[in-house]
Scaffold this motif. Structure first.
Motif, PDB file in Angstrom:
ATOM      1  N   CYS A  91      46.992  34.398 -24.126  1.00  0.00           N
ATOM      2  CA  CYS A  91      47.752  35.198 -25.093  1.00  0.00           C
ATOM      3  C   CYS A  91      47.981  36.592 -24.532  1.00  0.00           C
ATOM      4  O   CYS A  91      47.034  37.308 -24.203  1.00  0.00           O
ATOM      5  CB  CYS A  91      47.021  35.281 -26.428  1.00  0.00           C
ATOM      6  SG  CYS A  91      47.935  36.223 -27.683  1.00  0.00           S
ATOM      7  N   ILE A  92      49.241  36.976 -24.430  1.00  0.00           N
ATOM      8  CA  ILE A  92      49.638  38.283 -23.920  1.00  0.00           C
ATOM      9  C   ILE A  92      50.499  38.943 -24.992  1.00  0.00           C
ATOM     10  O   ILE A  92      51.335  38.279 -25.621  1.00  0.00           O
ATOM     11  CB  ILE A  92      50.465  38.133 -22.628  1.00  0.00           C
ATOM     12  CG1 ILE A  92      49.682  37.343 -21.579  1.00  0.00           C
ATOM     13  CG2 ILE A  92      50.891  39.495 -22.073  1.00  0.00           C
ATOM     14  CD1 ILE A  92      50.553  36.720 -20.518  1.00  0.00           C
ATOM     15  N   HIS A  93      50.315  40.228 -25.215  1.00  0.00           N
ATOM     16  CA  HIS A  93      51.258  40.921 -26.097  1.00  0.00           C
ATOM     17  C   HIS A  93      51.860  42.115 -25.376  1.00  0.00           C
ATOM     18  O   HIS A  93      51.238  42.714 -24.496  1.00  0.00           O
ATOM     19  CB  HIS A  93      50.614  41.322 -27.429  1.00  0.00           C
ATOM     20  CG  HIS A  93      50.002  42.685 -27.457  1.00  0.00           C
ATOM     21  ND1 HIS A  93      50.761  43.844 -27.570  1.00  0.00           N
ATOM     22  CD2 HIS A  93      48.708  43.093 -27.390  1.00  0.00           C
ATOM     23  CE1 HIS A  93      49.953  44.894 -27.579  1.00  0.00           C
ATOM     24  NE2 HIS A  93      48.719  44.474 -27.460  1.00  0.00           N
ATOM     25  N   ALA A  94      53.100  42.459 -25.747  1.00  0.00           N
ATOM     26  CA  ALA A  94      53.823  43.543 -25.090  1.00  0.00           C
ATOM     27  C   ALA A  94      54.444  44.479 -26.128  1.00  0.00           C
ATOM     28  O   ALA A  94      55.550  44.983 -25.944  1.00  0.00           O
ATOM     29  CB  ALA A  94      54.897  42.972 -24.176  1.00  0.00           C
ATOM     30  N   GLU A 133      39.023  40.445 -29.042  1.00  0.00           N
ATOM     31  CA  GLU A 133      40.062  41.274 -28.436  1.00  0.00           C
ATOM     32  C   GLU A 133      40.117  41.070 -26.928  1.00  0.00           C
ATOM     33  O   GLU A 133      41.184  41.177 -26.309  1.00  0.00           O
ATOM     34  CB  GLU A 133      39.822  42.752 -28.748  1.00  0.00           C
ATOM     35  CG  GLU A 133      40.129  43.121 -30.177  1.00  0.00           C
ATOM     36  CD  GLU A 133      40.046  44.619 -30.408  1.00  0.00           C
ATOM     37  OE1 GLU A 133      40.395  45.402 -29.503  1.00  0.00           O
ATOM     38  OE2 GLU A 133      39.615  45.014 -31.509  1.00  0.00           O
ATOM     39  N   GLY A 134      38.983  40.777 -26.323  1.00  0.00           N
ATOM     40  CA  GLY A 134      38.932  40.559 -24.885  1.00  0.00           C
ATOM     41  C   GLY A 134      39.695  39.334 -24.423  1.00  0.00           C
ATOM     42  O   GLY A 134      39.974  39.184 -23.227  1.00  0.00           O
ATOM     43  N   GLU A 135      40.026  38.437 -25.356  1.00  0.00           N
ATOM     44  CA  GLU A 135      40.815  37.256 -25.008  1.00  0.00           C
ATOM     45  C   GLU A 135      42.315  37.539 -25.020  1.00  0.00           C
ATOM     46  O   GLU A 135      43.116  36.664 -24.688  1.00  0.00           O
ATOM     47  CB  GLU A 135      40.493  36.111 -25.977  1.00  0.00           C
ATOM     48  CG  GLU A 135      39.065  35.603 -25.870  1.00  0.00           C
ATOM     49  CD  GLU A 135      38.750  34.555 -26.923  1.00  0.00           C
ATOM     50  OE1 GLU A 135      39.276  33.432 -26.799  1.00  0.00           O
ATOM     51  OE2 GLU A 135      37.981  34.860 -27.863  1.00  0.00           O
ATOM     52  N   ILE A 136      42.693  38.748 -25.418  1.00  0.00           N
ATOM     53  CA  ILE A 136      44.100  39.154 -25.449  1.00  0.00           C
ATOM     54  C   ILE A 136      44.397  39.992 -24.208  1.00  0.00           C
ATOM     55  O   ILE A 136      43.574  40.792 -23.776  1.00  0.00           O
ATOM     56  CB  ILE A 136      44.412  39.979 -26.713  1.00  0.00           C
ATOM     57  CG1 ILE A 136      43.887  39.276 -27.979  1.00  0.00           C
ATOM     58  CG2 ILE A 136      45.908  40.263 -26.820  1.00  0.00           C
ATOM     59  CD1 ILE A 136      44.504  37.940 -28.258  1.00  0.00           C
ATOM     60  N   VAL A 137      45.576  39.818 -23.636  1.00  0.00           N
ATOM     61  CA  VAL A 137      46.034  40.643 -22.518  1.00  0.00           C
ATOM     62  C   VAL A 137      47.181  41.526 -23.006  1.00  0.00           C
ATOM     63  O   VAL A 137      48.044  41.070 -23.760  1.00  0.00           O
ATOM     64  CB  VAL A 137      46.514  39.775 -21.338  1.00  0.00           C
ATOM     65  CG1 VAL A 137      46.964  40.653 -20.165  1.00  0.00           C
ATOM     66  CG2 VAL A 137      45.419  38.811 -20.891  1.00  0.00           C
ATOM     67  N   VAL A 138      47.184  42.803 -22.596  1.00  0.00           N
ATOM     68  CA  VAL A 138      48.237  43.747 -22.958  1.00  0.00           C
ATOM     69  C   VAL A 138      49.155  43.959 -21.761  1.00  0.00           C
ATOM     70  O   VAL A 138      48.674  44.214 -20.647  1.00  0.00           O
ATOM     71  CB  VAL A 138      47.636  45.104 -23.381  1.00  0.00           C
ATOM     72  CG1 VAL A 138      48.745  46.076 -23.771  1.00  0.00           C
ATOM     73  CG2 VAL A 138      46.649  44.932 -24.519  1.00  0.00           C
ATOM     74  N   LEU A 139      50.459  43.848 -21.965  1.00  0.00           N
ATOM     75  CA  LEU A 139      51.431  44.167 -20.924  1.00  0.00           C
ATOM     76  C   LEU A 139      52.141  45.451 -21.305  1.00  0.00           C
ATOM     77  O   LEU A 139      52.677  45.579 -22.404  1.00  0.00           O
ATOM     78  CB  LEU A 139      52.437  43.024 -20.757  1.00  0.00           C
ATOM     79  CG  LEU A 139      53.446  43.153 -19.605  1.00  0.00           C
ATOM     80  CD1 LEU A 139      53.871  41.775 -19.105  1.00  0.00           C
ATOM     81  CD2 LEU A 139      54.698  43.954 -19.990  1.00  0.00           C
ATOM     82  N   SER A 140      52.149  46.423 -20.403  1.00  0.00           N
ATOM     83  CA  SER A 140      52.767  47.711 -20.697  1.00  0.00           C
ATOM     84  C   SER A 140      53.233  48.360 -19.414  1.00  0.00           C
ATOM     85  O   SER A 140      53.000  47.847 -18.315  1.00  0.00           O
ATOM     86  CB  SER A 140      51.757  48.612 -21.429  1.00  0.00           C
ATOM     87  OG  SER A 140      52.396  49.726 -22.022  1.00  0.00           O
TER      88      SER A 140
END
Length: 346
Positions: A102-105, A129-136
């Motif tokens: 799971c990635i969110h941007a 929260e650690g299972e989520i990846v943030v793209l920025s």
């Protein structure tokens, strides 16, 4: 294993990221609530409202059915507006499978709770929260779909998930770095939109490059100050998610936040600005959230404070600038706490 990737939703940034993924993967599903938008993407390979004049790769398949979009996907990329993130993540939940990346941007906060997007998603999916990846990072959708060289960062407390996200996206036109500072990357991406509003406001008033340079520099200082207070690594704010994204968002004609600020600086009321934009301006909601955060933490955010009063308290843009220029005399480093200084140099 399936090579299918899913992107939620089909706005400008979601569509641009789907285009990047379509260059790397055989099948990219793009979910939208709007049947007419799905039909346009599938039949004409365009998304004219958000990305006019762009032809999309034919292996992007649009659908309004969440189950169809997500079934058998190895990764889901969520690019919903911050105001819709909880609803979209909740709609994803029934089809979420263990092992999906799971990635969110999305660059913003949930205004009502001032929670970061990773927090909102993890609450809805029932994961950490650690299972989520943030793209920025500095990345205008209009340039990404035209294959202009772009560099971003993916961040997660789980370095293996960050590396997996890097592998999904990276190619010759879209370079991706990893970062362990998920909180800092997420905060930097959201808070810089406030400073971009301020930069547009300054330009709308005709104040020139000197004023804008000062605004960006002092804006980065206040972003760093609140970020460190919330547990971020101060060095993150001098990287792609911080300085890089701030520069591109505060100086470009492509930036919704800069354009909205510029119109406000020219004297247009907020309601008229929002109606004319036709798209979400995340910095407006983020200003409200950041103002609440600064009060809760007792952290000074003078630029955010003035923009909040322009947006929501009826202060004129010119008087807001006068208030900033008339603040008490300080040394340049005075606003940086000793604790922040020690972390920066440790």
């Amino acid at each position: 294993m399936s090579d299918k990737i899913t992107v939620l939703v089909a706005g400008s940034w979601g569509t641009a990221l789907a285009s990047v993924l379509a260059a790397n993967h055989s099948e990219v599903y793009l979910w939208t609530r709007k049947p007419e938008q799905a039909a346009e993407i599938n039949n004409s390979h365009t998304n004219e409202h958000f990305l006019p004049g762009i032809t999309l790769p034919p292996n992007i398949i649009a659908t309004t059915d969440m189950e169809t979009a997500v079934k058998d996907s190895k990764a889901v990329v969520i690019v919903a507006p911050s105001s819709a993130m909880r609803q979209v993540a909740g709609a994803l939940k029934p089809y979420w499978k263990e092992g999906m990346l799971c990635i969110h941007a999305t660059k913003g906060f949930e205004t009502e709770t001032v929670k970061r997007m990773s927090t909102v998603i993890s609450e809805e999916l029932g994961c950490t929260e650690g299972e989520i990846v943030v793209l920025s990072g500095p990345s205008h959708a209009e340039e990404v779909v035209r294959l202009c060289p772009t560099t971003v960062v993916v961040a997660s407390a789980d370095e293996h998930r960050a590396a997996a996200a890097q592998e999904l996206f990276i190619n010759n036109d879209f370079r991706v770095y990893t970062n362990r500072d998920q909180v800092g990357v997420e905060l930097a991406g959201a808070l810089k939109n406030i400073i971009a509003l301020g930069a547009g406001l300054s330009d709308g008033l005709g104040f020139g490059d000197n004023a804008k340079a000062a605004l960006l520099t002092r804006g980065l200082a206040e972003i760093s100050r609140v970020g460190v207070e919330l547990g971020a690594n101060p060095l993150t704010f001098s990287g792609l998610a911080g300085l890089g994204d701030l520069v591109v968002t505060a100086t470009s004609k492509h930036s919704r936040n800069w354009r909205a600020g510029s119109m406000l600086g020219q004297g247009k009321p907020l309601a008229e600005v929002l109606e004319s934009m036709g798209m979400v301006v995340e910095g407006i909601r983020t200003t409200k959230a950041a103002y609440a955060i600064s009060l809760n933490l007792n952290v000074q955010m003078p630029i955010t404070d003035q923009i909040y009063h322009v947006l929501f308290q009826g202060r004129s843009p010119r008087s807001a600038v006068e208030a900033l220029m008339g603040r008490d005399r300080k040394t340049e480093m005075e606003a940086i706490s000793q604790e922040t200084w020690e972390q920066w140099h440790s």
